[in-house]
Design an enzyme around this catalytic site. Structure first.
Site, PDB file in Angstrom:
ATOM      1  CE  LYS A  85     -13.860  15.278  29.000  1.00  0.00           C
ATOM      2  NZ  LYS A  85     -13.917  14.687  27.648  1.00  0.00           N
TER       3      LYS A  85
ATOM      4  NE  ARG B 189      -8.833  12.054  28.924  1.00  0.00           N
ATOM      5  CZ  ARG B 189      -9.230  13.316  28.711  1.00  0.00           C
ATOM      6  NH1 ARG B 189      -9.196  14.194  29.667  1.00  0.00           N
ATOM      7  NH2 ARG B 189      -9.666  13.672  27.521  1.00  0.00           N
TER       8      ARG B 189
ATOM      9  NE  ARG C 155     -11.696  21.130  20.613  1.00  0.00           N
ATOM     10  CZ  ARG C 155     -11.752  20.435  21.737  1.00  0.00           C
ATOM     11  NH1 ARG C 155     -12.445  20.889  22.769  1.00  0.00           N
ATOM     12  NH2 ARG C 155     -11.135  19.281  21.849  1.00  0.00           N
TER      13      ARG C 155
ATOM     14  NE  ARG D 129      -7.355  20.626  22.203  1.00  0.00           N
ATOM     15  CZ  ARG D 129      -8.161  20.033  23.073  1.00  0.00           C
ATOM     16  NH1 ARG D 129      -9.018  20.750  23.768  1.00  0.00           N
ATOM     17  NH2 ARG D 129      -8.102  18.725  23.253  1.00  0.00           N
TER      18      ARG D 129
ATOM     19  NE  ARG E  24      -8.204  14.096  21.508  1.00  0.00           N
ATOM     20  CZ  ARG E  24      -8.751  15.253  21.152  1.00  0.00           C
ATOM     21  NH1 ARG E  24      -8.532  15.743  19.940  1.00  0.00           N
ATOM     22  NH2 ARG E  24      -9.492  15.932  21.978  1.00  0.00           N
TER      23      ARG E  24
HETATM   24  P1  B4P Z   1     -15.321  20.299  24.485  1.00  0.00           P
HETATM   25  O1  B4P Z   1     -16.296  20.710  25.512  1.00  0.00           O
HETATM   26  O2  B4P Z   1     -14.198  21.237  24.312  1.00  0.00           O
HETATM   27  O3  B4P Z   1     -14.696  18.846  24.664  1.00  0.00           O
HETATM   28  P2  B4P Z   1     -14.005  18.077  25.827  1.00  0.00           P
HETATM   29  O4  B4P Z   1     -14.937  16.966  26.129  1.00  0.00           O
HETATM   30  O5  B4P Z   1     -13.646  19.003  26.948  1.00  0.00           O
HETATM   31  O6  B4P Z   1     -12.653  17.627  25.088  1.00  0.00           O
HETATM   32  P3  B4P Z   1     -11.299  16.864  25.156  1.00  0.00           P
HETATM   33  O7  B4P Z   1     -11.456  15.499  25.693  1.00  0.00           O
HETATM   34  O8  B4P Z   1     -10.806  17.031  23.774  1.00  0.00           O
HETATM   35  O9  B4P Z   1     -10.272  17.634  25.995  1.00  0.00           O
HETATM   36  P4  B4P Z   1      -9.198  17.470  27.123  1.00  0.00           P
HETATM   37  O10 B4P Z   1      -8.643  18.819  27.159  1.00  0.00           O
HETATM   38  O11 B4P Z   1      -9.794  16.911  28.376  1.00  0.00           O
HETATM   39  O12 B4P Z   1     -16.129  20.134  23.151  1.00  0.00           O
HETATM   40  C1  B4P Z   1     -15.551  19.819  21.891  1.00  0.00           C
HETATM   41  C2  B4P Z   1     -16.175  20.622  20.771  1.00  0.00           C
HETATM   42  O13 B4P Z   1     -17.580  20.350  20.684  1.00  0.00           O
HETATM   43  C3  B4P Z   1     -16.054  22.128  20.963  1.00  0.00           C
HETATM   44  O14 B4P Z   1     -15.659  22.712  19.763  1.00  0.00           O
HETATM   45  C4  B4P Z   1     -17.454  22.584  21.329  1.00  0.00           C
HETATM   46  O15 B4P Z   1     -17.765  23.886  20.862  1.00  0.00           O
HETATM   47  C5  B4P Z   1     -18.325  21.546  20.656  1.00  0.00           C
HETATM   48  N1  B4P Z   1     -19.569  21.303  21.390  1.00  0.00           N
HETATM   49  C6  B4P Z   1     -19.690  21.204  22.740  1.00  0.00           C
HETATM   50  N2  B4P Z   1     -20.990  20.983  23.069  1.00  0.00           N
HETATM   51  C7  B4P Z   1     -21.693  20.913  21.888  1.00  0.00           C
HETATM   52  C8  B4P Z   1     -23.082  20.690  21.556  1.00  0.00           C
HETATM   53  N3  B4P Z   1     -24.013  20.496  22.496  1.00  0.00           N
HETATM   54  N4  B4P Z   1     -23.420  20.667  20.253  1.00  0.00           N
HETATM   55  C9  B4P Z   1     -22.489  20.872  19.298  1.00  0.00           C
HETATM   56  N5  B4P Z   1     -21.169  21.100  19.540  1.00  0.00           N
HETATM   57  C10 B4P Z   1     -20.776  21.122  20.817  1.00  0.00           C
HETATM   58  O16 B4P Z   1      -8.075  16.394  26.654  1.00  0.00           O
HETATM   59  C11 B4P Z   1      -7.089  16.641  25.677  1.00  0.00           C
HETATM   60  C12 B4P Z   1      -5.905  15.655  25.811  1.00  0.00           C
HETATM   61  O17 B4P Z   1      -5.169  15.905  27.044  1.00  0.00           O
HETATM   62  C13 B4P Z   1      -6.223  14.154  25.919  1.00  0.00           C
HETATM   63  O18 B4P Z   1      -6.374  13.557  24.651  1.00  0.00           O
HETATM   64  C14 B4P Z   1      -4.965  13.606  26.690  1.00  0.00           C
HETATM   65  O19 B4P Z   1      -3.866  13.413  25.825  1.00  0.00           O
HETATM   66  C15 B4P Z   1      -4.631  14.710  27.640  1.00  0.00           C
HETATM   67  N6  B4P Z   1      -5.215  14.519  28.982  1.00  0.00           N
HETATM   68  C16 B4P Z   1      -6.148  15.358  29.572  1.00  0.00           C
HETATM   69  N7  B4P Z   1      -6.502  14.890  30.791  1.00  0.00           N
HETATM   70  C17 B4P Z   1      -5.781  13.736  30.985  1.00  0.00           C
HETATM   71  C18 B4P Z   1      -5.729  12.773  32.047  1.00  0.00           C
HETATM   72  N8  B4P Z   1      -6.486  12.905  33.136  1.00  0.00           N
HETATM   73  N9  B4P Z   1      -4.893  11.698  31.919  1.00  0.00           N
HETATM   74  C19 B4P Z   1      -4.130  11.551  30.843  1.00  0.00           C
HETATM   75  N10 B4P Z   1      -4.148  12.418  29.793  1.00  0.00           N
HETATM   76  C20 B4P Z   1      -4.961  13.503  29.850  1.00  0.00           C
END
Ligand code: B4P
Length: 196
Positions: free
Chosen positions: A14, A89, A128, A134, A146
């Site tokens: 995302k 979420r 990552r 993180r 998670r």
């Molecule tokens: P990202 O792109 O960084 O992953 P994400 O889906 O954004 O992650 P996440 O769910 O962890 O984050 P959030 O900050 O929302 O990709 C992950 C990795 O994969 C990276 O290293 C990237 O390089 C790699 N990658 C991407 N695409 C790729 C591909 N095509 N091929 C190979 N590798 C690839 O959430 C973090 C925490 O915040 C949650 O656990 C929760 O505690 C809290 N939180 C956030 N929003 C919330 C909400 N609305 N309600 C309650 N808690 C919340």
């Protein structure tokens, strides 16, 4: 206005895809994860509360994230639209988001849901964690917590938007560019259809 939710489990890409999409479509990026991490870095009361949940792999309470999103919507009145990343979420967050957008005479146009296998999610987040600093990425048990939290509380958020036929699934495995192109194809289709 054009409002998009980028949806999917932790590590589905995302954040990665959001960066590219906001550059192309000039949308305001609202990532609750990024907003929470800035609060933690600034050591605010909200950040200190959120950290306790994030470090365990749990979701932060709804009122905290809804308040943050409400503030962000109020601060950004003159934008082409919003890209919601990591929000909503939970079912409560989805209902509140609808209400907040409705008050502003707008709504969600589309939810794009990234599909990635669990093995791949774990691999990506561990990788990552080697460089991101993180705390929620460094421990495999927290990563698994998670993903479990996603299945328990978040996956069903798609049903909320599916009732209005606003969900499109995207294969989230492949190169970043391939996935980006698939997302753009859907966005261009919906923008044309919705005339925005
Ligand atoms: P990202 O792109 O960084 O992953 P994400 O889906 O954004 O992650 P996440 O769910 O962890 O984050 P959030 O900050 O929302 O990709 C992950 C990795 O994969 C990276 O290293 C990237 O390089 C790699 N990658 C991407 N695409 C790729 C591909 N095509 N091929 C190979 N590798 C690839 O959430 C973090 C925490 O915040 C949650 O656990 C929760 O505690 C809290 N939180 C956030 N929003 C919330 C909400 N609305 N309600 C309650 N808690 C919340």
């Amino acid at each position: 206005m054009f409002n998009l939710i980028l949806f999917g489990p932790p590590g589905s890409g995302k954040g990665t895809q959001s960066e590219k999409l906001i550059a192309k479509y000039h949308l305001k990026h609202l990532s609750t994860g990024d907003l929470l991490r800035s609060e933690i870095a600034a050591k605010t009361a909200l950040g200190l509360e959120a950290k306790q949940f994030m470090d365990k792999g749990s979701l932060v309470p709804d009122h905290v994230v809804i308040g943050m999103i409400n503030d962000a919507l109020d601060k950004n009145t003159d934008v082409a639209g919003f890209l919601f990343d990591g929000f909503p979420r939970t079912a409560v967050q989805a209902e509140e988001l609808d209400k907040l957008l409705n008050e502003k005479n707008t709504c969600i146009d589309i939810m794009l849901a990234l599909e990635v296998s669990e093995d791949e999610l774990i691999k990506r987040l561990i990788k990552r964690g080697e460089t991101s600093g993180r705390s929620d990425d460094t421990n495999e048990q927290i990563i698994i917590a998670r993903i479990a939290e996603y299945h328990k509380k978040t996956a069903s958020v798609a049903d909320h938007y599916q009732k209005e036929k606003k969900v499109m699934m995207i294969k989230g495995e492949g190169s970043v560019e391939e996935i980006f192109n698939a997302l753009c194809e859907k966005i261009d289709f919906i923008r044309k259809q919705n005339n925005c």
